[in-house]
Design a protein around this motif. Sequence first.
Motif, mmCIF file in Angstrom:
data_model
loop_
_atom_site.group_PDB
_atom_site.id
_atom_site.type_symbol
_atom_site.label_atom_id
_atom_site.label_comp_id
_atom_site.label_asym_id
_atom_site.label_seq_id
_atom_site.Cartn_x
_atom_site.Cartn_y
_atom_site.Cartn_z
ATOM 1 N N ILE A 228 0.824 -1.205 0.000
ATOM 2 C CA ILE A 228 0.000 0.000 0.000
ATOM 3 C C ILE A 228 0.862 1.260 0.000
ATOM 4 O O ILE A 228 0.584 2.223 -0.707
ATOM 5 C CB ILE A 228 -0.953 0.006 1.216
ATOM 6 C CG1 ILE A 228 -1.996 -1.106 1.070
ATOM 7 C CG2 ILE A 228 -1.634 1.358 1.373
ATOM 8 C CD1 ILE A 228 -2.864 -1.288 2.291
ATOM 9 N N SER A 229 1.936 1.247 0.782
ATOM 10 C CA SER A 229 2.763 2.447 0.923
ATOM 11 C C SER A 229 3.520 2.776 -0.351
ATOM 12 O O SER A 229 3.589 3.939 -0.759
ATOM 13 C CB SER A 229 3.728 2.304 2.102
ATOM 14 O OG SER A 229 4.600 1.209 1.901
ATOM 15 N N CYS A 230 4.120 1.767 -0.998
ATOM 16 C CA CYS A 230 4.889 2.084 -2.214
ATOM 17 C C CYS A 230 5.317 0.826 -2.975
ATOM 18 O O CYS A 230 6.486 0.696 -3.349
ATOM 19 C CB CYS A 230 6.113 2.932 -1.878
ATOM 20 S SG CYS A 230 6.796 3.829 -3.283
ATOM 21 N N TYR A 231 4.375 -0.090 -3.198
ATOM 22 C CA TYR A 231 4.665 -1.261 -4.034
ATOM 23 C C TYR A 231 5.924 -2.012 -3.569
ATOM 24 O O TYR A 231 6.775 -2.371 -4.372
ATOM 25 C CB TYR A 231 4.823 -0.847 -5.494
ATOM 26 C CG TYR A 231 3.540 -0.359 -6.129
ATOM 27 C CD1 TYR A 231 2.780 -1.182 -6.954
ATOM 28 C CD2 TYR A 231 3.065 0.933 -5.903
ATOM 29 C CE1 TYR A 231 1.599 -0.740 -7.535
ATOM 30 C CE2 TYR A 231 1.885 1.385 -6.469
ATOM 31 C CZ TYR A 231 1.156 0.548 -7.287
ATOM 32 O OH TYR A 231 -0.022 0.997 -7.851
ATOM 33 N N PHE A 232 6.036 -2.209 -2.278
ATOM 34 C CA PHE A 232 7.128 -2.955 -1.645
ATOM 35 C C PHE A 232 8.480 -2.235 -1.659
ATOM 36 O O PHE A 232 9.490 -2.824 -1.272
ATOM 37 C CB PHE A 232 7.301 -4.348 -2.267
ATOM 38 C CG PHE A 232 6.084 -5.218 -2.151
ATOM 39 C CD1 PHE A 232 5.612 -5.637 -0.915
ATOM 40 C CD2 PHE A 232 5.378 -5.599 -3.278
ATOM 41 C CE1 PHE A 232 4.478 -6.422 -0.806
ATOM 42 C CE2 PHE A 232 4.234 -6.380 -3.182
ATOM 43 C CZ PHE A 232 3.780 -6.793 -1.941
ATOM 44 N N PHE A 233 8.520 -0.956 -2.079
ATOM 45 C CA PHE A 233 9.812 -0.291 -2.128
ATOM 46 C C PHE A 233 10.252 0.268 -0.788
ATOM 47 O O PHE A 233 11.341 0.842 -0.680
ATOM 48 C CB PHE A 233 9.839 0.776 -3.227
ATOM 49 C CG PHE A 233 10.291 0.171 -4.529
ATOM 50 C CD1 PHE A 233 11.621 0.201 -4.882
ATOM 51 C CD2 PHE A 233 9.394 -0.488 -5.352
ATOM 52 C CE1 PHE A 233 12.045 -0.408 -6.050
ATOM 53 C CE2 PHE A 233 9.803 -1.088 -6.520
ATOM 54 C CZ PHE A 233 11.144 -1.048 -6.878
#
Length: 229
Positions: free
Chosen positions: A202-207
């Motif tokens: 949700i925050s940044c595609y696992f980045f």
Amino acid sequence: MAIKRSSDYRGVAVAAVILVAWFALLAYLLQSSFDFSSPLTYLFILVQTHLYTGLFITAHDAMHGVVAPGKPKLNKAIGTVTAFLFAYNWYPRLLPKHHQHHRHVATDKDPDYHSGSFWPWYLSFLKQYITWWQIALMAITFNVLKLYFPLWNVILFWMLPAILATFQLFYFGTFLPHRGEHPADNRHKSGTQAKNHLWAFISCYFFGYHYEHHDKPYLPWWQLYKAKT
């Protein structure tokens, strides 16, 4: 005789889902009525922001050749299209800068890095990647869109999500993982968020799993969670 392995098109499929979802939701929202008092309006803004971020993450994966492995022309084409749809970023300009970041992470040769607090770093980040012709194209597009769609729809569902996505990408993908000092044995000079796959997506595609990305840049975003221990 060696058997030639078939090409892996899963990355292409994932990219297509993001691209189609972004376009379909944008087309729907631009012509839909909305209510400022409805939580659904703000949910749509957040979802469209996330899909905008997905466009850039797809372009980023293309920079590592993992959207269409073994198909460099297709990989570049997808990266070019998705970068362009994210505020008219130009893929051939982004590509060398991103690999410079990986080679010289958190040094004065790193275009993504700035030794300072959030806002000066964010402005430095924008200066590295935003050009005047992008701003001009965004202004032209804004004025064209408002000829066909209600002004507030254009602002809330096309312009605002693009701006919020830059915050999302910068905060979770650059600022948090690279701020501060890192231990001497941290060869990637990158932090990582606590293991929580739902929040990481949700925050940044696992980045947020950023050390893992620098350690295994050959993993596409949708497989990056596997590197998290």
